[in-house]
Design a protein around this motif. Structure first.
Motif, short mmCIF file in Angstrom:
data_model
loop_
_atom_site.label_atom_id
_atom_site.label_comp_id
_atom_site.label_asym_id
_atom_site.label_seq_id
_atom_site.Cartn_x
_atom_site.Cartn_y
_atom_site.Cartn_z
N THR A 2 -31.73 42.63 10.65
CA THR A 2 -33.07 42.22 10.22
C THR A 2 -33.13 42.23 8.71
OG1 THR A 2 -33.93 44.48 10.24
CG2 THR A 2 -34.00 43.27 12.32
N THR A 3 -34.23 41.67 8.20
CA THR A 3 -34.40 41.59 6.76
C THR A 3 -34.61 42.96 6.15
OG1 THR A 3 -36.76 41.21 7.12
CG2 THR A 3 -35.34 39.26 6.92
N ASP A 4 -35.03 43.96 6.97
CA ASP A 4 -35.26 45.30 6.42
C ASP A 4 -33.98 46.11 6.32
OD1 ASP A 4 -37.94 44.79 6.21
OD2 ASP A 4 -38.40 45.55 8.24
N GLU A 5 -32.90 45.62 6.94
CA GLU A 5 -31.66 46.38 6.93
C GLU A 5 -30.94 46.20 5.61
OE1 GLU A 5 -29.55 44.98 10.29
OE2 GLU A 5 -30.66 46.22 11.72
N PRO A 6 -30.29 47.23 5.11
CA PRO A 6 -29.57 47.13 3.84
C PRO A 6 -28.41 46.14 3.94
CG PRO A 6 -29.87 49.42 4.49
CD PRO A 6 -30.25 48.58 5.67
N THR A 7 -28.08 45.53 2.82
CA THR A 7 -26.96 44.60 2.77
C THR A 7 -25.67 45.36 2.49
OG1 THR A 7 -27.20 44.25 0.38
CG2 THR A 7 -28.52 42.84 1.87
N LEU A 8 -24.55 44.68 2.65
CA LEU A 8 -23.26 45.29 2.36
C LEU A 8 -23.15 45.67 0.89
CD1 LEU A 8 -20.79 43.05 4.42
CD2 LEU A 8 -21.60 45.35 4.95
N ASP A 9 -23.78 44.87 0.03
CA ASP A 9 -23.73 45.19 -1.40
C ASP A 9 -24.48 46.49 -1.69
OD1 ASP A 9 -22.28 42.91 -1.90
OD2 ASP A 9 -24.07 41.67 -2.21
N GLU A 10 -25.57 46.73 -0.99
CA GLU A 10 -26.31 47.98 -1.20
C GLU A 10 -25.47 49.18 -0.73
OE1 GLU A 10 -30.99 47.38 -0.82
OE2 GLU A 10 -29.92 46.50 0.89
N TYR A 11 -24.76 49.00 0.39
CA TYR A 11 -23.85 50.07 0.83
C TYR A 11 -22.81 50.36 -0.26
CZ TYR A 11 -25.49 50.00 5.69
OH TYR A 11 -26.26 50.12 6.82
N GLU A 12 -22.26 49.30 -0.83
CA GLU A 12 -21.23 49.46 -1.85
C GLU A 12 -21.78 50.15 -3.09
OE1 GLU A 12 -17.58 49.18 -3.89
OE2 GLU A 12 -18.16 49.15 -1.78
N ASP A 13 -23.01 49.83 -3.47
CA ASP A 13 -23.62 50.47 -4.63
C ASP A 13 -23.75 51.98 -4.43
OD1 ASP A 13 -23.82 48.03 -5.83
OD2 ASP A 13 -25.93 47.71 -5.27
N HIS A 14 -24.24 52.37 -3.27
CA HIS A 14 -24.43 53.80 -3.01
C HIS A 14 -23.08 54.50 -2.80
CE1 HIS A 14 -28.86 54.18 -2.64
NE2 HIS A 14 -28.80 52.88 -2.34
#
Length: 348
Positions: A2-14
């Motif tokens: 869904t649009t509320d779920e984090p993207t892969l890029d956000e996972y990579e940032d954290h």
């Protein structure tokens, strides 16, 4: 997704913020001499134990896009404030756990899901609060969390007894791998357990091509000659060079015997070196500008009994086929075919 779920890029940032903080904290621990030996050792173990499941989770998660810019967040080169460092580690892990609970790879493909691995890492990270100075026992990050359940971790983890010494054995195994060896832990010589055994992948025609090691992950008791004699007995039986890796101290008698018996004595910082350290063959002197001949272990350890000295093959060497040369720690292969001490690497 869904649009509320984090993207892969956000996972990579954290993930980047998390791993960079852990590495910076590890470097700070190395140079902080205000910490006691126990504080530094236990904190390094907890960071190691937290890093392992993080690395495993990172291998499971999909790779992010490579053309994205990393997030700009506050991650200094070092963490002099331990409380801020621990909070940042907890904050990144909590974000990852919560985000992955809703969207993660199918659990049946793995022993643990990435969220479970990050939870294990968080358990070890919170243990740092009981070790590091000026870090409050209660975490402001975890105070209001009801959706994340943590098991309590003993901060004094990894030593003999609780951890059965496996942590130090693993560190030595990793170091030997970097130094060009194939290594294995918990091997047996008949009924005797050997902590670490190793053989050099590409033989260098040196006795150190074969190694047996004993690890003493102790915090209180010093190492006595009994432990050293056991190691040397195993080394002679296996025809390999002995290595003693420890986190405690040696008694003066043990230290002297280690030099004379050419046992490589390694501490944790030695495992970070570029190659296998040589045995210690000398010691500092109390005098200043006294030009007396330097002490050499080979000159002071004595000789074989007189009755044995004239017999072939009677020389100090753990590995057959080599003889000591000079007064340091050098050996050379025996080329005389008439010698009964056969060279184990001959023809290789």
């Amino acid at each position: 997704m869904t649009t509320d779920e984090p993207t892969l890029d956000e996972y990579e940032d954290h993930m980047s913020l998390l791993t960079e903080t852990i590495e910076a904290l590890r470097e700070t621990l190395e140079r902080d001499h205000s910490l006691s030996t126990d504080q530094r050792m236990f904190a390094r173990r907890l960071l190691f134990l937290a890093s392992q499941p993080i690395t495993e989770a990172e291998q499971i998660l999909p790779d992010p896009e490579q053309d994205t810019d990393p997030a700009e967040d506050w991650t200094p080169d070092s963490w002099d404030d331990y409380a801020d460092a621990v909070i940042n580690i907890e904050r990144q892990l909590c974000w990852l756990i919560r985000s992955l609970c809703a969207s993660q790879p199918a659990a049946h493909h793995y022993d643990e899901t990435p969220a479970e691995k990050f939870t294990t890492a968080l358990e070890y990270a919170t243990g740092l609060r009981d070790i590091l100075p000026a870090v409050p026992e209660d975490s402001p990050v975890l105070a209001d969390l009801e959706d994340i359940s943590l098991n309590e971790v003993d901060p004094h983890v990894g030593g003999r007894g609780d951890g059965d010494g496996r942590w130090l054995e693993y560190q030595l195994e990793r170091a030997l791998g970097r130094w060009g060896y194939r290594a294995a832990t918990r091997q047996h010589l008949y009924s005797i357990e050997i902590d670490v055994v190793a053989t050099r992948r590409e033989k260098q025609q040196q006795p150190s091509d074969w190694i047996v090691a004993q690890c003493k992950d102790w915090t209180d008791d010093p190492i006595t000659p009994t432990a050293l004699f056991r190691l040397c007995t195993v080394a002679f039986a296996c025809r390999a060079m002995p290595v003693l890796c420890h986190t405690t101290e040696l008694t003066p008698r043990t230290e002297k015997l280690a030099r004379e018996l050419e046992v490589r004595v390694l501490k944790l910082p030695d495992l970070e070196r570029a190659e296998l350290p040589a045995p210690q063959i000398a010691k500092p002197t109390m005098e200043f500008r006294e030009w007396e001949p330097q002490y050499r272990a080979r000159e002071h350890r004595g000789m074989f009994p007189l009755m044995f000295r004239s017999e072939p093959g009677k020389r100090f060497s753990y590995v057959p086929g080599f003889k000591p040369v000079g007064n340091d720690a050098d050996y050379e292969p025996i080329e005389n075919d008439r010698d009964d001490d056969a060279h184990p690497a001959a023809g290789h």
